[in-house]
Design an enzyme around this catalytic site. Structure first.
Site, PDB file in Angstrom:
ATOM      1  N   GLY A 205      -8.046  -9.331 -11.403  1.00  0.00           N
ATOM      2  CA  GLY A 205      -7.302  -8.398 -12.421  1.00  0.00           C
ATOM      3  C   GLY A 205      -8.386  -7.878 -13.026  1.00  0.00           C
ATOM      4  CD  GLU A 206      -6.423  -7.577 -18.582  1.00  0.00           C
ATOM      5  OE1 GLU A 206      -6.649  -6.495 -19.354  1.00  0.00           O
ATOM      6  OE2 GLU A 206      -5.322  -8.295 -18.790  1.00  0.00           O
ATOM      7  N   GLY A 208     -12.125  -9.402 -13.719  1.00  0.00           N
ATOM      8  CA  GLY A 208     -13.061  -8.882 -12.929  1.00  0.00           C
ATOM      9  C   GLY A 208     -13.120 -10.017 -11.559  1.00  0.00           C
ATOM     10  CG  ASP A 240      -4.751  -2.038  -1.173  1.00  0.00           C
ATOM     11  OD1 ASP A 240      -4.789  -3.242  -0.950  1.00  0.00           O
ATOM     12  OD2 ASP A 240      -3.713  -1.648  -1.874  1.00  0.00           O
TER      13      ASP A 240
HETATM   14  P1  AMP Z   1      -2.639  -3.914  -3.927  1.00  0.00           P
HETATM   15  O1  AMP Z   1      -4.011  -3.321  -3.935  1.00  0.00           O
HETATM   16  O2  AMP Z   1      -2.431  -5.276  -4.016  1.00  0.00           O
HETATM   17  O3  AMP Z   1      -2.001  -3.347  -5.418  1.00  0.00           O
HETATM   18  O4  AMP Z   1      -1.730  -2.971  -3.037  1.00  0.00           O
HETATM   19  C1  AMP Z   1      -0.606  -2.107  -3.072  1.00  0.00           C
HETATM   20  C2  AMP Z   1      -0.129  -1.431  -2.068  1.00  0.00           C
HETATM   21  O5  AMP Z   1       0.371  -2.434  -1.085  1.00  0.00           O
HETATM   22  C3  AMP Z   1       1.020  -0.491  -2.231  1.00  0.00           C
HETATM   23  O6  AMP Z   1       0.743   0.649  -1.905  1.00  0.00           O
HETATM   24  C4  AMP Z   1       2.110  -1.174  -1.208  1.00  0.00           C
HETATM   25  O7  AMP Z   1       2.767  -0.057  -0.420  1.00  0.00           O
HETATM   26  C5  AMP Z   1       1.394  -1.998  -0.305  1.00  0.00           C
HETATM   27  N1  AMP Z   1       2.340  -2.963  -0.057  1.00  0.00           N
HETATM   28  C6  AMP Z   1       3.277  -3.867  -0.698  1.00  0.00           C
HETATM   29  N2  AMP Z   1       3.732  -4.805  -0.177  1.00  0.00           N
HETATM   30  C7  AMP Z   1       3.218  -4.785   1.158  1.00  0.00           C
HETATM   31  C8  AMP Z   1       3.333  -5.653   2.352  1.00  0.00           C
HETATM   32  N3  AMP Z   1       4.443  -6.612   2.504  1.00  0.00           N
HETATM   33  N4  AMP Z   1       2.457  -5.654   3.382  1.00  0.00           N
HETATM   34  C9  AMP Z   1       1.673  -4.359   3.342  1.00  0.00           C
HETATM   35  N5  AMP Z   1       1.539  -3.620   2.293  1.00  0.00           N
HETATM   36  C10 AMP Z   1       2.370  -3.758   1.198  1.00  0.00           C
END
Ligand code: AMP
Length: 305
Positions: A205-206, A208, A240
């Protein structure tokens, strides 16, 4: 320019953070990953949406160097929806609801030209779907996978099957400890290197990210700080965007040396630093490659000694 293949969720998110609330905003792991990676080069997206997915989102994605031939629309189907909050901890989402919708029965069938992909990013989605996509790719040079606590809880064996087939796995600290049943992230990182991937990234997270490599003691761990952001509006999609930026840099350079993987971690970090500055894709939409480069230099300066 090498095309990057990305599979993962395309979603409508409802999110609450200390900075506010959004309902049914554009989200999804593949959406953030592809938008981030498109700052570096062309992307081929594999996913599925329902008839309720707003046309403006399709227009936005296709306007960004993202090929959507692999994005199916299911007539009468409902788009994946995720609801969560970050009220207690900006580094860890609390999930309120996950509606798989059209992802429940999704059978990915890659357009033939996607099957020659050299670089593949298996963004967060059911690990069985990640495997189904990977089986259709002929001879990838470098594959990255992401996952999350839900899949570690309900499909751990499949998560580990994916790990056996990828070059690098990216997890946050909580997920890494959960998957390896360890309390120390150093121990969890080293243990994960024995499950298949040549490299592991643990995001903190924040605080690194750490890149673990099995290549040799001297370069075993690389540590990258985050780009300093005072107000995190919405951390959704940071992971992501990190992975999208990382793979975007790998695909554009085609350089798989450890030195370049370290640079890719910094690119991933600065890409994600933009995402958290607004809800949904709001901030990432406005980022330019020049801004990425500026922040890259700032992080480089932060670790110079
Ligand atoms: P993150 O980068 O971990 O914050 O990913 C957030 C994204 O993951 C959000 O836009 C959600 O739509 C997606 N997400 C949440 N739960 C799931 C899941 N079980 N499977 C796939 N994508 C998900």
């Amino acid at each position: 320019m090498n095309e990057l293949l990305i599979v993962g969720s395309v979603a409508l998110d409802s999110i609450e953070t200390p900075e506010g609330v959004v309902e049914n905003a554009l989200g999804g792991a593949a959406t953030y990953g592809a938008t981030a990676a498109s700052l570096y080069g062309p992307v081929n997206l594999v996913g599925v949406v329902g008839e309720d997915f707003p046309a403006e989102h399709v227009e936005f994605l296709s306007g960004r160097n993202i090929d959507l031939a692999g994005l199916q629309t299911i007539i009468g189907g409902k788009t994946f929806r995720w609801k969560g909050d970050y009220l207690e901890d900006l580094n860890a989402a609390v999930t309120h609801e996950t509606q798989l919708g059209v992802f429940e029965h999704f059978e990915p069938n890659l357009p033939d030209r996607y099957r020659d992909a050299d670089y593949v990013f298996l963004a967060n989605i059911n690990p069985s779907l990640q495997l189904a996509v990977l089986e259709q790719v002929r001879a990838p040079k470098f594959v990255l996978c992401d996952t999350m606590n839900l899949w570690i809880n309900i499909a751990r064996e499949d998560v580990l099957k994916v790990f056996e087939k990828v070059d690098i796995a990216v997890l946050n600290d909580g997920e890494a400890k959960m998957l390896m049943e360890e309390h120390s992230i150093i121990r969890a990182g080293r243990k994960m290197l024995k499950t298949g991937p040549k490299y592991i990234i643990i995001k903190k997270g924040e605080h690194g990210a750490l890149l673990f490599s099995g290549d040799g003691a001297d370069n075993e761990i690389f540590s990258c700080p985050t780009f300093p952001i005072e107000t995190v509006v919405d951390p959704t999609g940071a992971g992501d965007s990190f992975a999208g930026g990382f793979m975007g840099h790998i695909a554009r350079t085609g350089d798989l040396s450890l030195e370049n993987l370290r640079r890719a971690v910094v690119y991933g970090t600065v890409t994600a630093s933009n995402t958290v500055q607004d809800f949904s894709l709001g901030a990432l939409k406005k980022v330019t490659p020049e801004l990425i480069e500026e922040r890259y230099q700032v992080v480089k300066g932060m670790v110079k000694f």
